[in-house]
Every structure is written in structure tokens, then in C-alpha cells.
Design an enzyme around this catalytic site. Structure first.
Site, PDB file in Angstrom:
ATOM      1  N   LYS A  11      55.451   1.632  19.725  1.00 22.64           N
ATOM      2  CA  LYS A  11      54.543   0.419  20.230  1.00 22.64           C
ATOM      3  C   LYS A  11      55.482  -0.749  20.340  1.00 22.64           C
ATOM      4  O   LYS A  11      55.709  -1.595  21.439  1.00 22.64           O
ATOM      5  CB  LYS A  11      53.446   0.036  19.534  1.00 22.64           C
ATOM      6  CG  LYS A  11      52.261   0.900  20.022  1.00 22.64           C
ATOM      7  CD  LYS A  11      51.002   0.530  19.135  1.00 22.64           C
ATOM      8  CE  LYS A  11      50.098   1.647  18.864  1.00 22.64           C
ATOM      9  NZ  LYS A  11      48.976   1.199  17.925  1.00 22.64           N
ATOM     10  N   HIS A  60      47.872  35.254  25.063  1.00 20.76           N
ATOM     11  CA  HIS A  60      48.730  35.742  26.145  1.00 20.76           C
ATOM     12  C   HIS A  60      49.721  34.891  26.276  1.00 20.76           C
ATOM     13  O   HIS A  60      50.733  34.703  27.293  1.00 20.76           O
ATOM     14  CB  HIS A  60      47.842  36.182  27.266  1.00 20.76           C
ATOM     15  CG  HIS A  60      46.741  37.004  27.198  1.00 20.76           C
ATOM     16  ND1 HIS A  60      46.794  38.546  27.695  1.00 20.76           N
ATOM     17  CD2 HIS A  60      45.709  37.037  26.690  1.00 20.76           C
ATOM     18  CE1 HIS A  60      45.856  38.885  27.336  1.00 20.76           C
ATOM     19  NE2 HIS A  60      44.991  38.222  26.560  1.00 20.76           N
ATOM     20  N   GLU A  87      47.876  12.322  11.541  1.00 20.17           N
ATOM     21  CA  GLU A  87      47.900  10.978  11.175  1.00 20.17           C
ATOM     22  C   GLU A  87      47.840  10.758   9.515  1.00 20.17           C
ATOM     23  O   GLU A  87      48.208   9.693   9.104  1.00 20.17           O
ATOM     24  CB  GLU A  87      46.952  10.142  12.004  1.00 20.17           C
ATOM     25  CG  GLU A  87      47.526   8.981  12.665  1.00 20.17           C
ATOM     26  CD  GLU A  87      46.864   8.400  13.711  1.00 20.17           C
ATOM     27  OE1 GLU A  87      47.159   8.185  14.809  1.00 20.17           O
ATOM     28  OE2 GLU A  87      45.523   8.071  13.440  1.00 20.17           O
TER      29      GLU A  87
HETATM   30  O1  PA5 Z   1      43.425   6.634  13.979  1.00 21.85           O
HETATM   31  C1  PA5 Z   1      43.808   5.572  14.450  1.00 21.85           C
HETATM   32  O2  PA5 Z   1      43.865   4.589  13.686  1.00 21.85           O
HETATM   33  C2  PA5 Z   1      44.171   5.528  15.751  1.00 21.85           C
HETATM   34  O3  PA5 Z   1      44.372   6.695  16.497  1.00 21.85           O
HETATM   35  C3  PA5 Z   1      43.431   4.577  16.702  1.00 21.85           C
HETATM   36  O4  PA5 Z   1      42.301   5.081  16.620  1.00 21.85           O
HETATM   37  C4  PA5 Z   1      43.947   4.438  17.832  1.00 21.85           C
HETATM   38  O5  PA5 Z   1      45.192   3.915  18.049  1.00 21.85           O
HETATM   39  C5  PA5 Z   1      42.989   3.589  18.824  1.00 21.85           C
HETATM   40  O6  PA5 Z   1      43.023   2.249  18.008  1.00 21.85           O
HETATM   41  P1  PA5 Z   1      42.112   1.149  18.564  1.00 21.85           P
HETATM   42  O7  PA5 Z   1      40.787   1.688  18.188  1.00 21.85           O
HETATM   43  O8  PA5 Z   1      42.566  -0.072  17.619  1.00 21.85           O
HETATM   44  O9  PA5 Z   1      42.135   0.772  20.100  1.00 21.85           O
END
Ligand code: PA5
Length: 450
Positions: free
Chosen positions: A418, A304, A283
């Protein structure tokens, strides 16, 4: 106090010390940009100072809440996804072992499977349980729906008053549906700081409360962060600082054409540490058409299945091993009179000694096959060393991301699916998008085989 170290012996001849040293100026710039918060995404750098900002009163409060939940519950369900899930899951599983599923803390909200939820609800029916709802935005679909279902189950079993004792919310200080709901219901609430993004939030209540609920030592975890934070600021020579050397080496490899980094362990309990790392690096770096692809394998299991490819397939990958020096248990291989399996040559050895020989054999074979590798060595698998490792990786991705030329602290790409999903589900306010996407689906010529 021992620290984790980086061993880059098996990078040779692809990467030598001089090449790493030559990156010093770029590493310095990236590190200072991070520490002084002067670069892209600098409004999400609150995690940098967390190790030194956490105070005793805060930790006591987290511990008290955890103790109360542990006392009134057989099981505590932590609801969250991505950065609101993986850190706690990784630490708990690493320290409780591969059979942690039977332990005190379970997870939900990291998927939308009816099967998973059905089985969880069935299990909870026979137990006393509590719920920790974790969502920074307070609007994420997976944990939002899981919490709705679990809140309902808590209220059915314990009533509204009982639910107040058994539900804790961890969310933004002011915004989001979860905050509003928690205020309305009077739940105990913890705040996720504005300037700490999900994947960097393990040292906030997001990670600390579930970890404490599992009965693990959060002070030692925090101490590990503090120790690595000292290392980072005290030693900026890339040849002496393991986190900076790690960032430099992966940058050099990427510039030489390696596209995939495999995080590798020889310890099943570390599986979710790799999952946490994948989110952190994927990310943070995967944007603007760039990134090293972060992947992971669990050895010797995956030797394996993936071993052939790593040894002999396209030469576009390298490996980073996470190894634990100290063996936790001694499981001796017994003598067998008949020796039909031919394994008497290892009788009397600890199983971990054989595992370590597999590691040594693997790093040499893979290096010789053109997969350079390095090893991050933890003296022991404890909260303290995991804390060091997590901060090591956090600083590592900040430095490496800036050297890659991206903003390591945003994630604009996660919104696209989303938007489509909400449009398909007919979310109010998305009417135009709903029409558009439904028309697009209708226009598409299905190409299906079988
Ligand atoms: O790193 C990030 O921003 C995402 O992985 C969020 O942690 C994840 O989408 C969960 O988001 P939230 O804490 O707003 O529910």
C-alpha cells in the site's frame, strides 16, 4: 443437537493419536492464552466472546435494517474487501448455492477492475438498489473508490434524500473517512468493535447485515457460534475437542516438514468458505518468516488439474476436507438404453453418491501417495453448522498460531504494497516516498522478454 466432527483416520501412519495427546500441554497453554487474553495481540481478542455477547436487541436491529433494504431494493451491494467481505460472501454463497450471483446481494470494493464495476453499474441501472459500505479503517482504497462510485450512482438515481434510505455504513466507532462521511450524510451506521480484527469480524454487522440481506437466518448462524463456543470451553481434552485436535494435527504436520495445507471441498458452493479460511490462516500465521501456506482446491473439478501434483508431486502438503453429510437434493442418474457412454452401472444413483465415492477414493489414494488428510464433517449445510465451522476455524487459528510462536492477531505485512502504491499515485503526505520510488523505478534495468 448434532455437531461438526473431525475425522483424522487418514493421518495414519504419519500422525497417531498418541502424538496428538502429547501436544495437550501446548494446546492448553495456547487455548488459555487465547481465552484469558494474556498473549500477544490480546487487544484484538474481542471475537472470542462475541458468540455469548450478542443480544436479541442487536439481532433485531440488524434484521430490521436488512428487511428495510430488502423491501426497497432488488439488489443490495455490499462494498468491502478482505475481512470486510469474505465472511459474508462465504456464507451467502455456501447457503444460496453456486448461482448466488443472480441473488439479492452482490459485492463490490474487493477489486479495482473497471470491467467489474462497469458491468455492475450497468446491472444496477435497471434495478432498485441499496449499498452497504463496510470498512473498519474507513480508508481502504478498493472499497473507498467503489463506494465513491456507487454513492454517486445512488444519489443520481434517488437524490440525496433517497440515498439516506439506501446507504448503510459499517465502520469504526469514531475514526476514519467513512465514519465522518456517514455522520455528515446521516446514514444509518453500525460499529465494528475496536478489538475485533477484519478476518474475525463475520459475527459483527460486517457479516451479519449482508447475510440477513440475503434472506438467511442470522440467529441460527449465531447459535452455531454459541454451540461451538460451548464445546471449546467445556472440553479441553485435545482428543475430544475437534477444533483443538485440528490445531494440534496441523502443528504436528508442520513440525514434520509439511509446508502447505490444502482446504478441500466436494461442493462448489463451499469455494468461498475456503477463500475466507485462506485469509484467516494466511494473515494470522504468515509472519516472522513462518507459516503453513494455506491453499485450496475444489474437487472433483480440481482433481483434473491439481490431482496429479497432490498424488505424486513434492511431498510437502496435507489436506483438510470439508464435507457435508446430508445431500441437499436428489438428482438421479437416468437409464440410457444405448449405454454408449457406459454409465448404466450408476443408473438410479443420486449424483451426490457418486461424488461421495469420489471423495472416498480420493482420501485413500492421496493418503497412500503420501498426502495425509483429515476431514471436517458438517451434518448439513445450514447457517447453524456454518456458524460452528467458522468459530472452529477461528479458535483453531488462535491455538495453532500461538503454538507456531507468532502473534496471530496482527498483519504488519499488508502495509508494504500500500505504501508503494500510494507513493506511486502521489498521495499527499507521501512526497518523499514518491520521489524515492519513482527514482528506483527509473534506475531499474527492465528485463523483459518477448
Ligand atoms: O483482516 C484484515 O485486517 C484485512 O483483511 C481487512 O479486513 C481488509 O484490509 C479491509 O480493511 P478495512 O475493513 O479497514 O477496509
Amino acid at each position: 443437537m448434532e455437531r461438526i466432527i473431525l475425522d483424522y483416520t487418514n493421518m495414519s501412519p504419519v500422525i497417531r493419536g498418541e502424538a496428538i495427546s502429547r501436544l495437550q500441554a501446548q494446546v492448553d497453554l495456547a487455548l488459555q492464552t487465547t481465552l484469558q487474553k494474556t498473549g500477544a495481540g490480546n487487544d484484538f481478542l474481542g471475537w472470542v466472546n462475541l458468540p455469548n455477547e450478542i443480544d436479541d436487541a442487536f439481532l433485531r436491529d440488524i434484521q430490521q435494517t436488512a428487511d428495510a433494504l430488502r423491501t426497497n431494493s432488488d439488489v443490495i451491494v455490499a462494498v468491502g474487501i478482505g475481512g470486510s467481505y469474505l465472511g459474508a460472501k462465504a456464507v451467502i454463497e455456501a447457503l444460496k448455492g453456486p448461482f448466488a450471483g443472480t441473488e439479492k446481494v452482490l459485492f463490490a470494493g474487493q477489486n479495482m477492475s473497471s470491467w467489474y464495476m462497469n458491468d455492475l453499474l450497468a446491472l444496477l441501472e435497471k434495478k432498485d438498489f441499496s449499498v452497504i459500505a463496510i470498512s473498519k479503517s474507513g480508508t481502504t482504497t478498493e472499497p473507498g473508490l467503489a463506494f465513491r462510485i456507487l454513492k454517486n450512482a445512488v444519489e443520481k438515481k434517488y437524490g440525496k434524500a433517497g440515498a439516506k434510505e439506501r446507504i448503510v455504513a459499517i465502520t469504526d466507532k469514531a475514526r476514519g473517512a467513512l465514519k465522518q462521511l456517514a455522520n455528515g450524510e446521516g446514514y444509518k451506521t453500525y460499529v465494528i468493535p475496536d478489538d475485533v480484527g477484519g478476518r474475525f469480524s463475520v459475527l459483527t454487522p460486517v457479516g451479519l447485515l449482508p447475510i440477513a440481506c440475503a434472506g438467511l437466518d442470522i440467529r441460527e448462524f449465531v447459535n452455531g457460534f454459541k454451540t461451538m463456543a460451548k464445546v471449546i470451553t467445556a472440553e479441553t481434552n485435545v482428543m475430544k475437542n475437534p477444533a483443538l485436535a485440528y490445531a494440534a494435527i496441523r502443528t504436528l504436520l508442520h513440525r514434520q516438514g509439511k509446508d502447505i495445507e490444502l482446504l478441500v471441498n466436494f461442493e462448489p458452493a463451499l469455494h468461498f468458505v475456503s477463500e475466507w479460511w485462506k485469509q484467516l490462516y494466511g494473515e494470522s500465521e504468515g509472519k516472522d518468516g513462518k507459516a503453513l501456506f494455506p491453499a485450496s482446491v475444489d474437487f472433483s473439478t480440481d482433481l483434473h488439474s491439481m490431482g496429479q501434483l497432490i498424488q505424486d508431486g513434492k511431498r510437502n502438503l496435507f489436506e483438510t476436507f470439508v464435507m457435508v453429510k446430508k445431500s441437499r437434493y436428489s438428482v438421479l442418474i437416468p437409464h440410457d438404453d444405448a449405454n454408449l457412454d457406459g454409465f448404466n452401472f450408476v443408473e438410479g444413483k443420486n449424483l451426490d453418491d457418486v461424488n461421495y465415492s469420489a471423495y472416498q477414493g480420493t482420501i485413500l489414494a492421496h493418503r497412500d501417495g503420501g498426502t495425509p488428510n483429515m476431514t471436517i464433517e458438517l451434518p448439513d449445510l445450514t447457517p447453524f453448522y456454518l456458524g460452528q465451522l467458522f468459530y472452529f476455524f477461528e479458535i483453531g487459528v488462535a491455538v495453532s498460531g500461538y503454538m507456531l510462536g507468532v502473534n496471530p492477531f496482527d498483519q504488519p505485512g499488508v502495509e508494504d504494497y500500500k505504501n508503494n502504491m500510494f507513493a506511486l499515485l502521489g498521495k499527499p503526505g507521501k512526497e518523499q516516498a514518491t520521489e524515492k520510488i519513482r527514482a528506483e523505478l527509473a534506475r531499474m534495468m527492465p528485463k523483459r522478454i518477448g
